[in-house]
Design an enzyme around this catalytic site. Structure first.
Site: not given
Lengths: 171, 676
Positions: B283, B286, B303, B323, B362, B365, B370, B507
């Site tokens: 990240e 980037e 994230c 990102s 999560k 996710e 993908e 988190c």
């Protein structure tokens, strides 16, 4: 040409809702008033329109839905062109309003749980008292009150509204 | 009394308490160590005053809700009079009457405030009739289960979603005995704008909203001798799991968690801080490139899965700014399925990757298409901290007494930077530690960026990178993020880097964490402190100095941003439309070579006059007698609101169409295609 009429319907729907929203200055505090006017226009509150109103006012659809379900005057199902309110207040109840309700429903061919005729011409509701106790049993069709009802009279009244259908469509 | 007025004190249960700006009687009572029960009061949400559990008797005024009554000097308050107790008991009974009471088989058994309150008040009998009809549970998402039969209508979820995330998927509907809390139109959570953060579930006093459990699946995997089960532990859970075993919040129990998982039967246990380091490198690399080119700034972090899905639905124009680095969970999932397989010589089908997360989004996710290749997902099972605690308890493990066990090598260690991912501002700090050195070519001596720390909902900092000032912002809670992004869009604020976390505190305040009742904010602060301590204690504090990371790049990835890294550690985002993208057909052409035109009548385009465009277009088509060759529809949002009005011709979106240029657009874009 069916396409065009749909297009007109769509255009009108947005135009009317937008006009109502604009009139209320997109103020979420005026939600009840907005919903009243929208219901006046469509005779009920369609889901897409409620979602659209929520987006336009910057509130969540759940909030608009909560308000719409809180008040008995709002309907989320399509309502008929003519609203029949059969009075079931004390006086009418004693004078046989259940029979009146039965005649109305039978005449319109409504099945159990159904309140609106499939042709969207009539919706039947019961109300607590319309203040016409002297004329019990009574009912209202739209803004007109009819009293001292029996099966014969109910039939006569409803026939008249049915005939009015062509007239209304002609406008 | 007059004395109390002068002295600015109240008397509460016979105790004199000085007033010092407390907002309500509840806070004053807390100062006097009096624990008044509440269901609907949360210090980080607005005061609602609906549950009436917190009633107290104020002399001369009668029963008052202590959460919404401000204290006045001279007030004489009693919290345990016969009247108060009687009222509280009756109210509790009324709650219980409408609550499914099969506590022994409930997800929140022994972790339920309604149950706790019932025990505390010694309720032995409910005098009121039960609600007969049962409503089906909503199990439509991967993350949460909603059981309306257990709802007591406290409205905590309604306010949590509206005030913290700015979404408001729930509200009160109907009224009186029929009242309910539910999403719009009685829809399922999967059909509304839920981002699966679980802030509702963590505040629900009963089991009306709970984390969807994958504990059974996890047990099945660890008990299957054929399977090689690999766990990764997220940074935040290490300072919270101990809470369920009598340890204070914030105590670092990493070694104990590893020990417990090994006892349960996990074959390998790794640290998500390690893959967080990987995220930092990818990240920050980037970010470094974008800074050099001055493009796609601000860069948003990616994230937090709730933030990502929120952005996909609401900020299609910013998706290029997110990102592309995958979240640490997904990076480790990829490392497990592509590298650990080689390392341990286990085929992909036999390896089960389990992540231990503070988060319930999560779970969603991990199932994004993908991240699932064929039938094989990078992460098979996601256990929230709550579920992990249950697993440890059911395995008869005395957690408190466990000797710490280290993570497995060679992917063992995460740097202090990686650990910080668990707290708001942590990703930013970790990225800055890398980006500074990358951009200036100098060693960063003072690694702690104190300016980005804290629990304020928005924090901003300017960091001097040898003359180049980098502006960063950190926001947690999507409600505040919406506001910040609006200001960025309007040009009122400028940043190079924006960190967004959906949960308060980051988190450590995740929807899958232990409940942190009664003083949630104090618990969050201690968890945050715990993570900062863990960073301070780390021998390696910068991701780029982590030898295990260097090993992984040498062995597999080559360098940050390499082709292999792009393939396995990066992702792409897609716009997920808010309103269904069904086109309303207006004019259907019959020709096989028809041109499809859709005019956006979404709010923004409509207000810019797209309705007139639609009319104009139909007129033009009629004039050219093309009704059979051009189909026309109305669509709700083409997601280029800022450049509207937009129309779509076949698959191409044309922006900035107005009444003046309509004819030209018609000739160039539509007529030309008809003639082809």
């Amino acid at each position: 040409m069916e396409g065009v009429s749909q297009e007109v319907a769509l255009g009108r729907s947005f135009e009317k809702v937008n006009a109502i929203l604009k009139k209320h200055a997109y103020n979420p505090s005026n939600l009840v008033g907005i919903l009243q006017e929208v219901q006046e226009e469509y005779r009920y509150l369609p889901e897409e329109i409620l979602t659209y109103i929520a987006t336009a006012l910057g509130v969540s659809p759940a909030y608009v839905y909560g308000v719409a379900t809180f008040y008995a005057q709002f309907s989320l199902k399509p309502k008929g062109k003519n609203i029949i309110r059969v009075c079931d207040g004390t006086a009418c109840h004693v004078k046989g309003s259940s029979a009146v309700l039965k005649y109305v429903r039978e005449y319109l061919g409504l099945r159990e749980g159904e309140e609106t005729t499939p042709d969207l011409l009539f919706t039947v509701e019961t109300v607590a008292c319309i203040g016409a106790c002297a004329l019990a049993p009574a009912m209202m069709v739209n803004d007109d009150v009819y009293g001292l009802l029996d099966e014969e009279k109910v039939k006569e009244i409803l026939e008249r509204y049915e005939e009015g259908r062509e007239g209304a469509d002609g406008v | 009394m007059s004395n109390g007025v002068e002295k600015k004190v109240v008397v509460i249960d016979g105790q004199e308490v000085a007033l010092n700006g407390e907002k309500n009687i509840l806070e004053v009572a807390k100062k006097a160590n009096i624990d008044i029960p509440t269901f609907c009061y949360h210090s980080d949400l607005s005061v609602y005053g609906a549950c009436r559990m917190c009633l107290v008797e104020v002399e001369g005024r009668g029963l008052m809700p202590s959460c919404s009554t401000p204290p006045e000097p001279g007030m004489i308050i009693r919290t345990n009079t016969a009247r108060v107790l009687e009222a509280r008991r009756t109210i509790l009974e009324l709650y219980l009457a409408n609550h499914e009471r099969d506590c022994t088989v409930c997800e929140r058994n022994l972790n339920c405030r309604l149950q706790e309150m019932s025990a505390r008040m010694g309720i032995k009998e409910v005098r009121f009739g039960e609600r007969k009809e049962k409503v089906p549970k909503d199990t439509s998402t991967f993350s949460l289960v909603r059981d309306p039969n257990r709802c007591i209508l406290c409205g905590d979820c309604v306010r949590a979603c509206r005030e913290i995330e700015g979404i408001g998927i729930y509200d009160f509907t109907l009224r009186g005995s029929k009242a309910q809390v539910e999403p719009a139109f009685g829809k399922k959570l999967s059909e509304v704008e839920c981002v699966y953060c679980g802030q509702c579930a963590i505040r629900c006093p009963t089991a009306a909203l709970v984390v969807k459990s994958e504990v059974d699946k996890a047990w099945e995997a660890v008990l299957d001798k054929e399977k090689f089960v690999v766990a990764q532990i997220a940074p935040a859970v290490r300072v919270a799991i101990g809470e369920a075993f009598g340890l204070p919040p914030g105590e670092i129990t990493t070694g104990k968690i590893v020990a417990a998982l090994k006892k349960i039967g996990f074959d390998r246990v790794y640290d998500t801080s390690f893959s967080a380091d990987l995220t930092v490198l990818e990240e920050a690399e980037e970010f470094f490139k974008r800074l050099q080119k001055g493009e796609r700034l601000p860069q948003f972090t990616s994230c937090c899965p709730s933030w990502v899905v929120y952005a996909e639905r609401n900020y299609p124009f910013y998706l290029e700014h997110l990102s592309s680095a995958r979240s640490p969970q997904q990076m480790f999932g990829s490392v497990i399925k592509n590298f650990v397989t080689r390392l341990e010589n286990v085929p992909k089908e036999k390896i089960v990757s389990v992540s231990i997360m503070p988060c319930v989004a999560k779970k969603f996710e991990a199932r994004r298409p993908e991240y699932v290749h064929g039938e094989i997902p990078d992460v098979d099972i996601v256990l929230s901290a709550q579920e992990t605690i249950r697993m440890i308890k059911s395995a008869n493990i005395d957690f408190k007494e466990l000797d710490p066990v280290p993570f497995d090598i060679p992917l063992s260690a995460g740097s202090g930077a990686g650990v910080l991912f668990g707290v708001t501002g942590g990703v930013t700090e970790a990225v800055l530690r890398y980006a500074y050195e990358r951009l200036t070519g100098k060693e960063l001596k003072e690694v702690e960026f104190k300016g980005v720390r804290g629990l304020e909902s928005v924090r901003e900092a300017e960091v001097d990178f040898d003359g180049r000032t980098v502006k960063v912002a950190i926001v947690h809670g999507l409600a505040r993020a919406q506001q910040l992004i609006r200001e960025v869009r309007e040009g009122k604020r400028y940043y190079d880097f924006i960190e967004v976390m959906s949960c308060p505190g980051g988190c450590i305040g995740g929807g899958g964490m232990p409940l942190g009742y009664p003083d949630y904010l104090a618990v969050l602060r201690k968890r945050a402190e715990g993570l900062y301590n863990a960073d301070r204690l780390s021998p390696v504090r910068k991701a780029q100095d982590n030898p295990a990371i260097k090993f992984l790049y040498e062995q597999w990835l080559k360098h940050p941003g390499s082709e292999t890294a792009e393939e396995h550690l990066h992702t792409r985002y897609r716009s997920r439309r808010r309103i269904s993208d069904e086109v309303i057909r207006i004019q259907e052409a019959k020709s096989a070579q028809k041109v499809d035109v859709a005019v956006c009548v979404g709010t923004s385009c409509y207000l810019k006059g797209s309705y007139n465009l639609l009319q104009g277009l139909l007129k033009l088509i009629k004039e050219h007698k093309l009704e059979d060759k051009v189909s026309v529809g109305a669509t709700f949002c083409l997601e280029r609101c800022s450049q509207g009005p937009n129309i779509r011709v076949n698959d191409e979106v044309i922006s900035g169409v107005n009444e003046e240029n309509l004819e030209r657009v018609f000739n160039e874009e539509i007529l030309s295609k008809v003639k082809e």
